[in-house]
Design a protein around this motif. Structure first.
Motif, PDB file in Angstrom:
ATOM      1  N   VAL A  98     -15.786  -1.555 -15.328  1.00 21.72           N
ATOM      2  CA  VAL A  98     -16.359  -2.701 -14.613  1.00 21.72           C
ATOM      3  C   VAL A  98     -15.940  -4.007 -15.288  1.00 21.72           C
ATOM      4  N   GLU A  99     -15.979  -4.051 -16.608  1.00 23.64           N
ATOM      5  CA  GLU A  99     -15.608  -5.280 -17.323  1.00 23.64           C
ATOM      6  C   GLU A  99     -14.141  -5.631 -17.121  1.00 23.64           C
ATOM      7  N   ILE A 100     -13.273  -4.638 -17.154  1.00 24.58           N
ATOM      8  CA  ILE A 100     -11.851  -4.893 -16.909  1.00 24.58           C
ATOM      9  C   ILE A 100     -11.667  -5.439 -15.493  1.00 24.58           C
ATOM     10  N   PHE A 101     -12.297  -4.779 -14.524  1.00 23.57           N
ATOM     11  CA  PHE A 101     -12.195  -5.204 -13.127  1.00 23.57           C
ATOM     12  C   PHE A 101     -12.705  -6.636 -12.967  1.00 23.57           C
ATOM     13  N   ARG A 102     -13.870  -6.919 -13.532  1.00 19.18           N
ATOM     14  CA  ARG A 102     -14.518  -8.225 -13.381  1.00 19.18           C
ATOM     15  C   ARG A 102     -13.684  -9.359 -13.963  1.00 19.18           C
ATOM     16  N   THR A 103     -13.031  -9.120 -15.096  1.00 11.46           N
ATOM     17  CA  THR A 103     -12.318 -10.198 -15.781  1.00 11.46           C
ATOM     18  C   THR A 103     -10.857 -10.354 -15.347  1.00 11.46           C
ATOM     19  N   ALA A 104     -10.334  -9.413 -14.576  1.00 15.14           N
ATOM     20  CA  ALA A 104      -8.917  -9.469 -14.195  1.00 15.14           C
ATOM     21  C   ALA A 104      -8.636 -10.410 -13.030  1.00 15.14           C
ATOM     22  N   ALA A 105      -9.670 -10.808 -12.305  1.00 14.67           N
ATOM     23  CA  ALA A 105      -9.514 -11.713 -11.159  1.00 14.67           C
ATOM     24  C   ALA A 105     -10.759 -12.597 -11.097  1.00 14.67           C
ATOM     25  N   PRO A 106     -10.695 -13.696 -10.375  1.00 14.02           N
ATOM     26  CA  PRO A 106     -11.850 -14.615 -10.334  1.00 14.02           C
ATOM     27  C   PRO A 106     -12.967 -14.131  -9.398  1.00 14.02           C
ATOM     28  N   TRP A 107     -13.647 -13.078  -9.818  1.00 19.27           N
ATOM     29  CA  TRP A 107     -14.746 -12.508  -9.043  1.00 19.27           C
ATOM     30  C   TRP A 107     -16.054 -13.240  -9.317  1.00 19.27           C
ATOM     31  N   ALA A 108     -16.918 -13.247  -8.337  1.00 16.46           N
ATOM     32  CA  ALA A 108     -18.316 -13.638  -8.518  1.00 16.46           C
ATOM     33  C   ALA A 108     -19.111 -12.337  -8.485  1.00 16.46           C
ATOM     34  N   GLN A 109     -19.804 -12.037  -9.578  1.00 15.04           N
ATOM     35  CA  GLN A 109     -20.598 -10.809  -9.597  1.00 15.04           C
ATOM     36  C   GLN A 109     -21.926 -11.109  -8.920  1.00 15.04           C
ATOM     37  N   ASP A 110     -22.075 -10.549  -7.735  1.00 11.12           N
ATOM     38  CA  ASP A 110     -23.209 -10.826  -6.867  1.00 11.12           C
ATOM     39  C   ASP A 110     -24.463 -10.077  -7.329  1.00 11.12           C
ATOM     40  N   GLU A 111     -24.282  -8.844  -7.817  1.00 11.86           N
ATOM     41  CA  GLU A 111     -25.437  -8.038  -8.185  1.00 11.86           C
ATOM     42  C   GLU A 111     -24.993  -6.834  -9.001  1.00 11.86           C
ATOM     43  N   THR A 112     -25.856  -6.422  -9.929  1.00  5.88           N
ATOM     44  CA  THR A 112     -25.680  -5.166 -10.655  1.00  5.88           C
ATOM     45  C   THR A 112     -26.956  -4.368 -10.488  1.00  5.88           C
ATOM     46  N   ARG A 113     -26.798  -3.109 -10.105  1.00  7.52           N
ATOM     47  CA  ARG A 113     -27.939  -2.209  -9.947  1.00  7.52           C
ATOM     48  C   ARG A 113     -27.765  -1.048 -10.916  1.00  7.52           C
ATOM     49  N   PRO A 114     -28.424  -1.120 -12.069  1.00 10.81           N
ATOM     50  CA  PRO A 114     -28.307  -0.010 -13.007  1.00 10.81           C
ATOM     51  C   PRO A 114     -29.210   1.145 -12.590  1.00 10.81           C
ATOM     52  N   ALA A 115     -28.761   2.352 -12.834  1.00 11.76           N
ATOM     53  CA  ALA A 115     -29.535   3.573 -12.609  1.00 11.76           C
ATOM     54  C   ALA A 115     -29.405   4.400 -13.882  1.00 11.76           C
ATOM     55  N   PRO A 116     -30.186   5.450 -14.031  1.00  8.98           N
ATOM     56  CA  PRO A 116     -30.117   6.218 -15.276  1.00  8.98           C
ATOM     57  C   PRO A 116     -28.731   6.749 -15.644  1.00  8.98           C
ATOM     58  N   ARG A 117     -27.910   7.161 -14.665  1.00 10.64           N
ATOM     59  CA  ARG A 117     -26.615   7.744 -15.005  1.00 10.64           C
ATOM     60  C   ARG A 117     -25.424   7.043 -14.367  1.00 10.64           C
ATOM     61  N   TYR A 118     -25.677   5.990 -13.628  1.00  7.15           N
ATOM     62  CA  TYR A 118     -24.592   5.246 -12.999  1.00  7.15           C
ATOM     63  C   TYR A 118     -25.027   3.803 -12.804  1.00  7.15           C
ATOM     64  N   ARG A 119     -24.085   2.980 -12.399  1.00  7.79           N
ATOM     65  CA  ARG A 119     -24.375   1.590 -12.068  1.00  7.79           C
ATOM     66  C   ARG A 119     -23.606   1.227 -10.815  1.00  7.79           C
ATOM     67  N   ILE A 120     -24.171   0.300 -10.059  1.00  5.71           N
ATOM     68  CA  ILE A 120     -23.515  -0.223  -8.868  1.00  5.71           C
ATOM     69  C   ILE A 120     -23.360  -1.725  -9.071  1.00  5.71           C
ATOM     70  N   ASP A 121     -22.142  -2.197  -8.965  1.00  2.00           N
ATOM     71  CA  ASP A 121     -21.846  -3.621  -9.122  1.00  2.00           C
ATOM     72  C   ASP A 121     -21.262  -4.138  -7.825  1.00  2.00           C
ATOM     73  N   ARG A 122     -21.791  -5.261  -7.373  1.00  2.00           N
ATOM     74  CA  ARG A 122     -21.344  -5.877  -6.137  1.00  2.00           C
ATOM     75  C   ARG A 122     -20.670  -7.200  -6.471  1.00  2.00           C
ATOM     76  N   PHE A 123     -19.450  -7.358  -5.939  1.00  2.00           N
ATOM     77  CA  PHE A 123     -18.654  -8.548  -6.200  1.00  2.00           C
ATOM     78  C   PHE A 123     -18.265  -9.232  -4.904  1.00  2.00           C
ATOM     79  N   THR A 124     -18.097 -10.540  -4.975  1.00  2.00           N
ATOM     80  CA  THR A 124     -17.526 -11.329  -3.898  1.00  2.00           C
ATOM     81  C   THR A 124     -16.439 -12.205  -4.510  1.00  2.00           C
ATOM     82  N   ARG A 125     -15.638 -12.802  -3.663  1.00  2.00           N
ATOM     83  CA  ARG A 125     -14.621 -13.728  -4.177  1.00  2.00           C
ATOM     84  C   ARG A 125     -15.284 -15.019  -4.572  1.00  2.00           C
ATOM     85  N   SER A 126     -14.855 -15.582  -5.701  1.00  2.00           N
ATOM     86  CA  SER A 126     -15.407 -16.887  -6.115  1.00  2.00           C
ATOM     87  C   SER A 126     -14.509 -18.008  -5.652  1.00  2.00           C
TER      88      SER A 126
END
Length: 187
Positions: free
Chosen positions: A159-187
């Motif tokens: 997720v960190e590599i993906f987030r920092t490689a392009a100018p994303w706006a991280q809209d939301e992160t939903r952590p769960a016990p064994r996974y996470r869901i990250d929602r991005f939009t273009r900034s």
């Protein structure tokens, strides 16, 4: 054929449902959480990278006018084709990202438990391609296992590599016990 593709072909040839997409409580709950993360939105053109046997694809198809499922395993896609035979808004294609990036622009991109099978360089390239081809009002959803693995990177690092490689706006992160869901939009 790449070594990665050969490995996934073997995996799905040996077991039609290697991650128990159809029977695992974890997989069921994660799909439901993924669908909730989309909100009440409907999408025109969507792509699911790493659709495997189409378990999530079938649910995504209910909120998309047109959905492309991309996977590197032709064996997995055969199972997905059988599952989705009566779903006319879904098209399935064999391809391996980043090299076989699908053309056009997309309102929704979903990467569910697929990024950490790529190298850090490939994740960065996928991020740039996704950013370039996501519609201005589009959404990019990453779903990642957060437990240990023996792959090039773990879910959090992917997720960190993906987030920092392009100018994303991280809209939301939903952590769960064994996974996470990250929602991005273009900034």
């Amino acid at each position: 054929m790449s070594e990665r593709r050969r490995g996934f072909e073997r995996l799905f040839t040996d077991d039609a449902d290697p991650w128990r997409f159809d029977t695992s409580r974890y997989e069921h709950d994660k799909r439901e959480a993924t669908m909730r993360a989309l909100g009440q939105r409907r999408f025109g053109r969507a792509v699911e990278i790493g659709c495997a046997t189409g378990a999530l694809t079938a649910q995504l198809a209910t909120v998309c006018d047109e959905l492309l499922g991309l996977d590197l395993s032709e064996t997995a896609l055969a199972h997905a084709r059988a599952r989705l035979a009566e779903t006319p808004n879904v098209r399935l294609m064999r391809g391996e990202v980043p090299g076989d990036w699908p053309g056009g622009t997309w309102d929704l991109m979903v990467f569910s438990e697929v990024l950490y099978f790529l190298s850090a360089e490939e994740i960065a390239e996928v991020s740039r391609l996704a950013h370039r081809t996501l519609d201005a009002q589009g959404m990019c959803l990453l779903v990642n296992w957060t437990g240990p693995n023996d792959l090039p990177v773990d879910g959090r690092h992917a997720v960190e590599i993906f987030r920092t490689a392009a100018p994303w706006a991280q809209d939301e992160t939903r952590p769960a016990p064994r996974y996470r869901i990250d929602r991005f939009t273009r900034s």
